[in-house]
Design a protein around this motif. Structure first.
Motif, mmCIF file in Angstrom:
data_model
loop_
_atom_site.group_PDB
_atom_site.id
_atom_site.type_symbol
_atom_site.label_atom_id
_atom_site.label_comp_id
_atom_site.label_asym_id
_atom_site.label_seq_id
_atom_site.Cartn_x
_atom_site.Cartn_y
_atom_site.Cartn_z
ATOM 1 N N PRO A 389 0.831 -1.206 0.000
ATOM 2 C CA PRO A 389 0.000 0.000 0.000
ATOM 3 C C PRO A 389 0.865 1.255 0.000
ATOM 4 O O PRO A 389 2.028 1.229 0.413
ATOM 5 C CB PRO A 389 -0.792 -0.122 1.302
ATOM 6 C CG PRO A 389 0.097 -0.929 2.201
ATOM 7 C CD PRO A 389 0.810 -1.903 1.301
ATOM 8 N N PRO A 390 0.314 2.386 -0.443
ATOM 9 C CA PRO A 390 1.072 3.644 -0.403
ATOM 10 C C PRO A 390 1.204 4.149 1.028
ATOM 11 O O PRO A 390 0.427 3.768 1.912
ATOM 12 C CB PRO A 390 0.216 4.591 -1.244
ATOM 13 C CG PRO A 390 -1.175 4.047 -1.117
ATOM 14 C CD PRO A 390 -1.019 2.553 -1.039
ATOM 15 N N ALA A 391 2.168 5.002 1.254
ATOM 16 C CA ALA A 391 2.360 5.583 2.580
ATOM 17 C C ALA A 391 1.202 6.512 2.915
ATOM 18 O O ALA A 391 0.742 7.271 2.061
ATOM 19 C CB ALA A 391 3.675 6.356 2.637
ATOM 20 N N PRO A 392 0.688 6.468 4.152
ATOM 21 C CA PRO A 392 -0.329 7.441 4.553
ATOM 22 C C PRO A 392 0.218 8.862 4.409
ATOM 23 O O PRO A 392 1.419 9.107 4.621
ATOM 24 C CB PRO A 392 -0.588 7.095 6.025
ATOM 25 C CG PRO A 392 -0.093 5.694 6.192
ATOM 26 C CD PRO A 392 1.040 5.533 5.238
ATOM 27 N N ALA A 393 -0.643 9.790 4.052
ATOM 28 C CA ALA A 393 -0.191 11.164 3.793
ATOM 29 C C ALA A 393 0.541 11.747 4.993
ATOM 30 O O ALA A 393 1.578 12.415 4.846
ATOM 31 C CB ALA A 393 -1.391 12.033 3.415
ATOM 32 N N ALA A 394 0.011 11.490 6.206
ATOM 33 C CA ALA A 394 0.641 12.058 7.398
ATOM 34 C C ALA A 394 2.039 11.499 7.616
ATOM 35 O O ALA A 394 2.928 12.179 8.149
ATOM 36 C CB ALA A 394 -0.232 11.782 8.622
ATOM 37 N N VAL A 395 2.261 10.255 7.199
ATOM 38 C CA VAL A 395 3.587 9.642 7.342
ATOM 39 C C VAL A 395 4.515 10.136 6.240
ATOM 40 O O VAL A 395 5.707 10.378 6.470
ATOM 41 C CB VAL A 395 3.474 8.108 7.318
ATOM 42 C CG1 VAL A 395 4.855 7.469 7.261
ATOM 43 C CG2 VAL A 395 2.709 7.615 8.538
ATOM 44 N N HIS A 420 -0.083 -5.525 7.869
ATOM 45 C CA HIS A 420 -0.409 -4.265 7.196
ATOM 46 C C HIS A 420 0.511 -3.149 7.668
ATOM 47 O O HIS A 420 1.040 -2.373 6.852
ATOM 48 C CB HIS A 420 -1.868 -3.899 7.472
ATOM 49 C CG HIS A 420 -2.276 -2.587 6.882
ATOM 50 N ND1 HIS A 420 -2.482 -2.408 5.536
ATOM 51 C CD2 HIS A 420 -2.493 -1.361 7.458
ATOM 52 C CE1 HIS A 420 -2.817 -1.153 5.296
ATOM 53 N NE2 HIS A 420 -2.828 -0.511 6.448
ATOM 54 N N PHE A 421 0.719 -3.046 8.971
ATOM 55 C CA PHE A 421 1.612 -2.003 9.483
ATOM 56 C C PHE A 421 3.004 -2.138 8.871
ATOM 57 O O PHE A 421 3.630 -1.147 8.466
ATOM 58 C CB PHE A 421 1.736 -2.088 11.006
ATOM 59 C CG PHE A 421 0.455 -1.869 11.759
ATOM 60 C CD1 PHE A 421 -0.625 -1.227 11.181
ATOM 61 C CD2 PHE A 421 0.314 -2.326 13.079
ATOM 62 C CE1 PHE A 421 -1.816 -1.032 11.876
ATOM 63 C CE2 PHE A 421 -0.852 -2.133 13.776
ATOM 64 C CZ PHE A 421 -1.927 -1.486 13.184
ATOM 65 N N ASP A 716 -9.283 -4.473 4.927
ATOM 66 C CA ASP A 716 -8.747 -3.220 4.415
ATOM 67 C C ASP A 716 -9.394 -2.012 5.083
ATOM 68 O O ASP A 716 -8.725 -1.004 5.365
ATOM 69 C CB ASP A 716 -8.906 -3.159 2.891
ATOM 70 C CG ASP A 716 -10.348 -3.310 2.435
ATOM 71 O OD1 ASP A 716 -11.185 -3.761 3.236
ATOM 72 O OD2 ASP A 716 -10.637 -2.967 1.269
ATOM 73 N N LYS A 717 -10.692 -2.094 5.389
ATOM 74 C CA LYS A 717 -11.363 -0.978 6.049
ATOM 75 C C LYS A 717 -10.898 -0.817 7.491
ATOM 76 O O LYS A 717 -10.626 0.292 7.956
ATOM 77 C CB LYS A 717 -12.883 -1.177 6.002
ATOM 78 C CG LYS A 717 -13.462 -1.113 4.601
ATOM 79 C CD LYS A 717 -14.970 -1.099 4.635
ATOM 80 C CE LYS A 717 -15.518 -0.903 3.217
ATOM 81 N NZ LYS A 717 -16.978 -0.728 3.210
ATOM 82 N N VAL A 718 -10.825 -1.921 8.224
ATOM 83 C CA VAL A 718 -10.375 -1.860 9.614
ATOM 84 C C VAL A 718 -8.918 -1.405 9.676
ATOM 85 O O VAL A 718 -8.535 -0.627 10.554
ATOM 86 C CB VAL A 718 -10.573 -3.221 10.302
ATOM 87 C CG1 VAL A 718 -10.020 -3.199 11.721
ATOM 88 C CG2 VAL A 718 -12.053 -3.602 10.317
ATOM 89 N N ALA A 719 -8.100 -1.872 8.717
ATOM 90 C CA ALA A 719 -6.690 -1.477 8.691
ATOM 91 C C ALA A 719 -6.555 0.034 8.475
ATOM 92 O O ALA A 719 -5.683 0.681 9.081
ATOM 93 C CB ALA A 719 -5.945 -2.236 7.602
ATOM 94 N N LEU A 725 -5.437 5.843 13.498
ATOM 95 C CA LEU A 725 -5.154 5.929 14.928
ATOM 96 C C LEU A 725 -3.652 6.039 15.193
ATOM 97 O O LEU A 725 -3.215 6.753 16.097
ATOM 98 C CB LEU A 725 -5.711 4.699 15.648
ATOM 99 C CG LEU A 725 -7.230 4.630 15.844
ATOM 100 C CD1 LEU A 725 -7.627 3.254 16.332
ATOM 101 C CD2 LEU A 725 -7.674 5.695 16.835
ATOM 102 N N LEU A 726 -2.864 5.310 14.394
ATOM 103 C CA LEU A 726 -1.415 5.327 14.602
ATOM 104 C C LEU A 726 -0.800 6.664 14.205
ATOM 105 O O LEU A 726 0.065 7.197 14.910
ATOM 106 C CB LEU A 726 -0.750 4.210 13.794
ATOM 107 C CG LEU A 726 -1.099 2.769 14.158
ATOM 108 C CD1 LEU A 726 -0.259 1.811 13.329
ATOM 109 C CD2 LEU A 726 -0.878 2.505 15.639
ATOM 110 N N VAL A 727 -1.221 7.192 13.075
ATOM 111 C CA VAL A 727 -0.555 8.386 12.550
ATOM 112 C C VAL A 727 -1.288 9.658 12.933
ATOM 113 O O VAL A 727 -0.804 10.757 12.654
ATOM 114 C CB VAL A 727 -0.432 8.324 11.017
ATOM 115 C CG1 VAL A 727 0.284 7.062 10.591
ATOM 116 C CG2 VAL A 727 -1.798 8.410 10.337
#
Length: 729
Positions: A389-395, A420-421, A716-719, A725-727
């Motif tokens: 998956p792509p990096a989350p924007a905040a990360v 997933h993490f 995928d939705k729960v992830a 929550l993490l970022v």
């Protein structure tokens, strides 16, 4: 926007010779390119013909690496690469230009690459040449496949049957196996339509020539058919003739049959795949007839699919795989013991019965429509989006990776979230695995607490208490609370001021947690359990509609006795009903078996199964293990008869498999599951199941259940929620 993914592809196959394995390499590169990957195809052997390679050079983002011509491996000369040489070369190519995934075919090759260790977590292993029966699965083979599974990101399986077999024998393969069936190109122009077959009637075979593929007996078909008054020709395409030590005369005899004066045999030699398909399209009947020794194969014939894409009917053995593909009433199965005379009978039927020939052509065409290159590309795209998956924007905006620590004594409910993490760019994940509920290495835990930007603690137990008291200033702490912790003192020992978020898996347990602890409402949120809907979405096995399933029956509050009530009521109507139980036995849990009341409960249950006429032979206990997806293929209804649960994953997993759930109204069940699946008592459950009294109604209910799970609990939705929550901050 995500960057382009880079793939290395190498098969322990010779692309100078056209057979199923070489066609696999070509199709894989075509599908990966269509899925948007940059692909380097590394060749095993020096190039002697471009029949399979040349079409790939015109694809976007595809490069062909020719080790012999480019002198990349000292001493190779004109010989094919060995697995040792190939593994070393692939490592060098990766060092020069790192890849995101490496797609490999060949058991010896994958074993070598896995042993060398340079591609751990990036291997996508295409497995065909593996044991496909219990007799072949030696302990040595199982250990080898376990090592492959442990080092692979994905295991690519041709068929559902192969996937289920691997997951049964290699627990480490569970969750990593995905379907990668053969892919066939759609013909550039529609196959020609003819009012009547050719005269002589044209049979066609394309591919390798080998003893168990019956290619030598095939050459006698024109003469045998002539004796029956049928003029026929056999057209053959291919240039790979096996030199089989077990059949020392085969090579010479096969060569003579193809290149000599065999009556009615027209051999076209090796041809590019597109030309081979054009030649086949101008014939009347494909041959996929093989030695019965191959009937138990868990693989799918690319040849049958290619013929089907051309609208060509095929004569082939009656096997479980072919029946699943074409139906039990397909008209051109080879009858009897699949001898030469039996094959001639099937061909004669196709010649003399135009209706049977047309029906077979329609079945083959419809089957092939599910195995196009376009569908293969879509499967690759979906799998790559999940694995990379792509990096989350905040990360992505951070100057260094986000450090995520995960701690706890039992992480089974976090396994796929952890995967997933770890797959997310910009996250650095470490685990503090406590050896028991309240036992850990304090120095290791302190190191993690000092290092992490965010710590996730699974279970609100001693680990949550410890991390709440050792939180580093500026870091975040997230705790997930389940059911059993609320009956202990640990939640009240947690320093809630140091906790940023407490996760509950259901609204009911959020309310209970708030009521029993007095924590601020803003700190306690609901995030449901995840369900790997993609892995669980598999075709049901025959007879599944009449099988109930229960996953986990310990402790006694899981109420196996109420499940037996349901089964007895159903069997009073129809003796086809069965119950499968997938669970550890209660005596394997010391904390359960030490309690006299628990022993008494199971003593009563087991005695009842032995003495009740309605239960005799109707309950099956299956081994506890991670192969739930394969097990659920045989289950049509999943029961949840517990006294209480925090979420109860079993009905959700069953729903993802298109099994119909049936729950008793334990507290909070109606805030997780649709009320239509919840019933007042076992009698009501049995009545609701009995009302699904035909295949259509049952399948419609299962499809509704599957849709609900995907909408609410899909991984995928729960992830994504967990990632936020993490970022988040």
């Amino acid at each position: 926007m995500s960057r382009t993914r880079r793939a290395l592809v190498y098969g322990d196959v010779d692309l100078n010779l056209i057979d199923g394995s070489a066609v696999w390499a070509q199709s894989t590169v075509q599908a990966l390119s269509a899925a948007g990957c940059e692909v380097r195809l590394v060749l095993k052997s020096p190039v002697r013909t471009g029949r399979l390679i040349d079409p790939l050079t015109r694809l976007p983002g595809v490069r062909i690496v020719r080790p012999a011509e480019e002198r990349l491996v000292p001493g190779q000369h004109d010989r094919p690469l060995s697995p040792v040489q190939a593994s070393a070369l692939l490592a060098r190519l990766d060092a020069d230009e790192p890849c995101d995934l490496i797609v490999l075919r060949g058991r010896r090759l994958v074993t070598r690459v896995a042993a060398d260790g340079g591609f751990d977590g990036r291997i996508w292993a295409y497995l065909t040449d593996v044991p496909q029966s219990a007799a072949e699965m030696t302990e040595e083979a199982r250990e080898e496949l376990t090592r492959i599974a442990q080092t692979s990101c994905r295991l690519l399986c041709q068929t559902e049957e192969l996937r289920g077999f691997l997951e049964t024998w290699v627990p480490e393969a569970c969750g990593r196996c995905v379907l990668a069936p053969p892919a066939v190109p759609v013909p550039g122009s529609p196959p020609p339509e003819r009012d009547r077959p050719h005269d002589p009637f044209r049979l066609v075979y394309t591919g390798k020539f080998a003893p168990r593929w019956n290619t030598l007996p095939m050459t006698r078909l024109p003469a045998l058919l002539a004796e029956r008054g049928i003029r026929a020709e056999l057209h053959t395409v291919g240039d790979k003739i096996h030199d089989d030590p077990a059949h020392p005369d085969f090579l010479a005899a096969m060569t003579q049959a193809l290149h000599g004066a065999t009556p009615g045999v027209v051999h076209h030699g090796g041809q590019p795949r597109e030309q081979a398909m054009r030649l086949a399209a101008d014939c009347d009947l494909g041959l996929g007839w093989r030695d019965p020794a191959l009937d138990a194969s868990l693989e799918l014939s690319t040849k049958v699919l290619e013929f089907g894409a051309l609208g060509l009917p095929v004569v082939l053995n009656r096997t479980p795989a072919h029946e699943a593909l074409l139906g039990t009433d397909y008209p051109l199965y080879v009858p009897g013991r699949a001898r030469l005379a039996d094959a001639a009978d099937a061909v004669e039927s196709a010649v003399r019965d135009p209706g049977a020939r047309l029906l077979a052509a329609d079945r083959c065409r419809a089957a092939a429509a599910h195995y196009t290159l376009e569908r293969a590309a879509a499967r690759w795209r979906a799998q790559l989006d999940r694995a990379l998956p792509p990096a989350p924007a905040a990360v992505a905006r951070r100057t260094r990776p986000l450090r995520v620590g995960v701690a706890g004594h039992d992480l089974k409910f976090l396994t796929r979230l952890l995967d997933h993490f770890r797959s997310l760019p910009g996250l650095d994940v470490r685990v503090d695995a406590w050896s028991a509920l309240a036992r850990h290495d304090a120095a290791e835990s302190r190191e993690l607490a000092d290092w992490a930007d965010v710590v996730v603690v699974e279970w609100c137990g001693p680990a949550a208490v410890w991390y709440s008291r050792h939180k580093r200033p500026g870091s975040r702490l997230v705790i997930r609370l389940h059911r059993f912790e609320l009956d202990a003192e640990w939640p009240r020992q947690v320093d809630i001021d140091a906790v940023d978020q407490v996760i509950c898996v259901s609204p009911y347990y959020r309310r209970r947690a708030l009521a029993s602890t007095g924590w601020p409402e803003s700190k306690v949120v609901v995030v449901p359990n995840w369900v790997d809907a993609d892995q669980l979405d598999r075709p049901k096995a025959p007879g599944a509609r009449f099988r109930l399933g229960m996953i986990g029956i310990a402790p006694s509050r899981k109420r196996l006795d109420l499940g037996l009530d349901v089964l007895e009521r159903l069997r009073a109507r129809d003796r086809r009903w069965q119950l499968s139980v997938k669970s550890k036995p209660p005596w394997e849990y010391w904390w359960i078996w030490n309690k006299p009341e628990e022993r008494a409960h199971y003593d009563d249950v087991l005695r009842r199964m032995q003495t009740s006429p309605l239960l005799e032979g109707a309950v099956v206990f299956d081994s506890f293990g991670p192969d739930v997806a394969g097990w659920l293929r045989r289950v049509g209804h999943v029961l949840s008869t517990s006294d209480d649960e925090s979420f109860h994953l079993a009905p959700a997993e069953g729903m993802a498999s298109a099994a119909v759930p049936a729950l008793l109204p334990w507290p909070g069940a109606d805030e997780i599951y649709d009320r239509r699946w919840i019933h007042d008592d076992p009698a009501a459950i049995a009545e609701s199941i009995a009302e699904l009294d035909d295949e259509k109604r049952w399948r419609e209910a299962g499809e509704l259940a599957r849709t609900q799970v995907r909408d609410s609990f899909a991984l995928d939705k729960v992830a994504r929620t967990w990632t936020e929550l993490l970022v988040g901050g």
